[in-house]
Design a protein around this motif. Structure first.
Motif, PDB file in Angstrom:
ATOM      1  N   LYS A   1       0.813  -1.105   0.162  1.00 55.44           N
ATOM      2  CA  LYS A   1       0.033  -0.079   0.055  1.00 55.44           C
ATOM      3  C   LYS A   1       0.726   1.229  -0.015  1.00 55.44           C
ATOM      4  CE  LYS A   1      -3.699   2.380   2.822  1.00 55.44           C
ATOM      5  NZ  LYS A   1      -4.609   1.981   1.836  1.00 55.44           N
ATOM      6  N   THR A   2       0.395   2.184  -0.843  1.00 55.76           N
ATOM      7  CA  THR A   2       1.291   3.391  -0.871  1.00 55.76           C
ATOM      8  C   THR A   2       0.365   4.536  -0.241  1.00 55.76           C
ATOM      9  OG1 THR A   2       0.565   4.120  -3.164  1.00 55.76           O
ATOM     10  CG2 THR A   2       2.681   2.748  -2.829  1.00 55.76           C
TER      11      THR A   2
ATOM     12  N   GLU B   1       0.246   8.963   0.294  1.00 54.76           N
ATOM     13  CA  GLU B   1       0.849  10.317  -0.171  1.00 54.76           C
ATOM     14  C   GLU B   1      -0.115  11.386   0.384  1.00 54.76           C
ATOM     15  OE1 GLU B   1       2.905   9.312  -4.667  1.00 54.76           O
ATOM     16  OE2 GLU B   1       0.770   9.653  -4.550  1.00 54.76           O
TER      17      GLU B   1
ATOM     18  N   VAL C   1       3.551   6.541  -5.083  1.00 53.91           N
ATOM     19  CA  VAL C   1       2.380   5.590  -5.865  1.00 53.91           C
ATOM     20  C   VAL C   1       3.102   4.853  -7.192  1.00 53.91           C
ATOM     21  CG1 VAL C   1       1.189   6.968  -7.389  1.00 53.91           C
ATOM     22  CG2 VAL C   1       0.084   5.312  -6.546  1.00 53.91           C
TER      23      VAL C   1
ATOM     24  N   LEU D   1       3.587   0.859  -7.257  1.00 53.42           N
ATOM     25  CA  LEU D   1       2.777   0.022  -7.661  1.00 53.42           C
ATOM     26  C   LEU D   1       2.996  -0.428  -8.984  1.00 53.42           C
ATOM     27  CD1 LEU D   1      -0.249   1.303  -6.192  1.00 53.42           C
ATOM     28  CD2 LEU D   1       1.269  -0.467  -5.039  1.00 53.42           C
TER      29      LEU D   1
ATOM     30  N   LYS E   1      -2.721  -4.698  -4.112  1.00 54.61           N
ATOM     31  CA  LYS E   1      -2.102  -3.201  -4.141  1.00 54.61           C
ATOM     32  C   LYS E   1      -3.222  -2.438  -3.818  1.00 54.61           C
ATOM     33  CE  LYS E   1       0.586  -4.645  -8.498  1.00 54.61           C
ATOM     34  NZ  LYS E   1       0.729  -4.207  -9.893  1.00 54.61           N
TER      35      LYS E   1
ATOM     36  N   SER F   1      -3.698   2.118  -2.635  1.00 52.38           N
ATOM     37  CA  SER F   1      -2.975   3.305  -2.772  1.00 52.38           C
ATOM     38  C   SER F   1      -4.197   4.299  -1.921  1.00 52.38           C
ATOM     39  CB  SER F   1      -2.505   3.972  -3.880  1.00 52.38           C
ATOM     40  OG  SER F   1      -4.081   4.152  -4.819  1.00 52.38           O
TER      41      SER F   1
ATOM     42  N   SER G   1      -9.114   5.108   0.378  1.00 48.20           N
ATOM     43  CA  SER G   1      -8.212   4.267  -0.083  1.00 48.20           C
ATOM     44  C   SER G   1      -8.623   3.630  -1.286  1.00 48.20           C
ATOM     45  CB  SER G   1      -7.886   3.157   1.307  1.00 48.20           C
ATOM     46  OG  SER G   1      -6.932   2.458   0.665  1.00 48.20           O
TER      47      SER G   1
END
Length: 444
Positions: free
Chosen positions: A344-345, A347, A360, A363, A374, A376, A441
């Motif tokens: 998971k990213t 930002e 991101v 990914l 995956k 983000s 998310s």
């Protein structure tokens, strides 16, 4: 000797200012002066108090000071920090509360080595402790490490993370904050090839420069505006005679601090001017907002020269992680080999250090990972600090990260936190669900 002399000169300037502040405070506080009140002496004492505190904090590692944490038994449990693995350049630290049952989530926080101590993540640790068994990478100040310990560059950093992950085992959930995000990704890929059974369960990357070229900032612009020779000439010095690391080439913490402050000079000048005025009026105290922030912000540590220079050259200039060409000990680390670790990213839309798009990008490198693993998240209105330690982290990001962990852990049923709240027939806490106008998310 020239660079050792310049290192000692910076320390001399710092030490002199600390002494001047302490002297001004002592002189202006002389009891006899109370017979003849003088506002000028009050301001002199206020300046001395702020100056002495400011310059003394620059060479002291802050304490963790983790408060007792509540548990399901209704009691507060004392937390102690214990070294689990000790290495020359950093330790694996465990926050233990022996009198409570161990939480099912085991989290490894990967702290940045970018000028500040791991205590920069203190509030992050405190926020996770009620729900997680927390470990953290506690990096050492390079000035205190003898030259005989050898070098420490980004490959060594990566291998340290590999050792820490291997020690904690496959049930670990790694959360990498800022600078170490690309190296945590590389360490996971290294394990995927060399020791798949030691890979963590999940990897959360928060505000990290996976692809610095995806969204330029002042940091990336600076990296491209200077050559490596210029950078080494301007930034690298040898540790002076005062410390155990005498002779080691470093990027000094005091020089880093000067760079940090110069980026927002007017803001910092106003903050200190206002604090002096508050002290003079008797409105300040040891743990007010100013002192809490600057006690941590001013506490800086030296980085080894090879780590700083290799980070700039290989992450920001050559984009080795972004191009999937990063090597460790001569062997390419293929990020595409990660096939089972959920990633998971996170930002922040107002992050001016690692702008949206840089993190991101991870990914797209995970070509062997199914989209179901995956995710983000872009936090609207959040800056760099806010996505791991501010209100955005506490109110929105932390709950999403915990849900992501639960959804990708064998020991925890999916939606564990949500179901638990529902079964208790109690309204969800504000900290357990996103609020405001933050972006949801997003699964990829």
């Amino acid at each position: 000797m020239r660079t050792m002399a310049s290192y000692d000169l910076m320390e001399t300037v710092r030490n002199t200012n600390q002494w001047l502040g302490a002297s001004a405070l002592a002189f202006a506080s002389y009891p006899a002066f109370s017979m003849f009140p003088n506002p000028g002496l009050n301001w002199m004492a206020a300046w001395g108090e702020v100056a002495e505190r400011t310059f003394s904090r620059m060479v002291v590692k802050p304490d963790w000071n983790i408060p007792p944490i509540p548990a399901e038994d209704g009691q507060d449990h004392v937390v102690t920090a214990e070294v689990v693995l000790s290495r020359d350049f950093g330790d694996l630290l465990h926050f233990s509360a022996p009198s409570r049952s161990t939480p099912r989530r085991q989290v490894l926080l990967v702290a940045p080595m970018s000028g500040h101590y791991a205590t920069l993540l203190r509030s992050t640790v405190i926020s996770l402790l009620p729900d997680c068994d927390v470990y953290i990478t506690d990096w050492h100040n390079a000035r205190d490490i003898p030259v005989s310990a050898g070098k420490f560059d980004i490959e060594d950093y990566t291998l340290y993370l590999v050792d820490f992950m291997r020690h904690l085992g496959p049930k670990t959930h790694v959360i990498a904050v800022c600078q170490p995000a690309p190296l945590a990704l590389a360490a996971t890929a290294y394990l995927a090839e060399e020791e798949p059974e030691a890979q963590p369960s999940t990897l959360t990357l928060i505000g990290g420069p996976i692809d610095p070229g995806a969204a330029p900032t002042e940091v990336t612009d600076f990296g491209h505006s200077v050559t490596m020779g210029q950078l080494e000439h301007m930034m690298i010095q040898r540790v002076g005679f005062k410390y155990a690391g005498v002779g080691r080439k470093v990027y000094p913490g005091l020089l880093q601090l000067a760079s940090f402050i110069s980026m927002n000079g007017e803001t910092h000048f106003k903050a200190f001017s206002d604090q002096i005025a508050r002290v003079a009026r008797g409105e300040a105290h040891d743990y007010d907002k100013h002192n809490k922030f600057y006690d941590e912000y001013l506490a800086v540590m030296d980085m080894t020269a090879e780590f700083y220079l290799s980070t700039v050259e290989r992450i920001f200039k050559s984009h080795e992680i972004a191009n999937n060409s990063f090597t460790v000990a001569g062997r390419r680390v293929d990020i595409g080999k990660i096939t089972t670790v959920a990633v998971k990213t996170v930002e922040g839309s107002k992050d001016d250090i690692s702008a949206p798009g840089q993190c991101v990008a991870a990914l797209d490198l995970l070509t062997g990972l199914p989209d179901s693993k995956k995710a983000s998240h872009l936090e609207q209105g959040a800056g760099h600090y806010g996505i791991f330690a501010g209100g955005s982290w506490r109110d929105n990001i932390r709950p999403l990260v915990l849900d992501f962990i639960d959804d990708h852990e064998d020991r925890t049923p999916p939606g564990y936190r949500k179901k638990k709240t529902a079964n208790a027939n109690a309204p969800a806490k504000a900290s357990d669900k996103p609020k405001g106008n933050s972006a949801a998310s997003t699964p990829v």
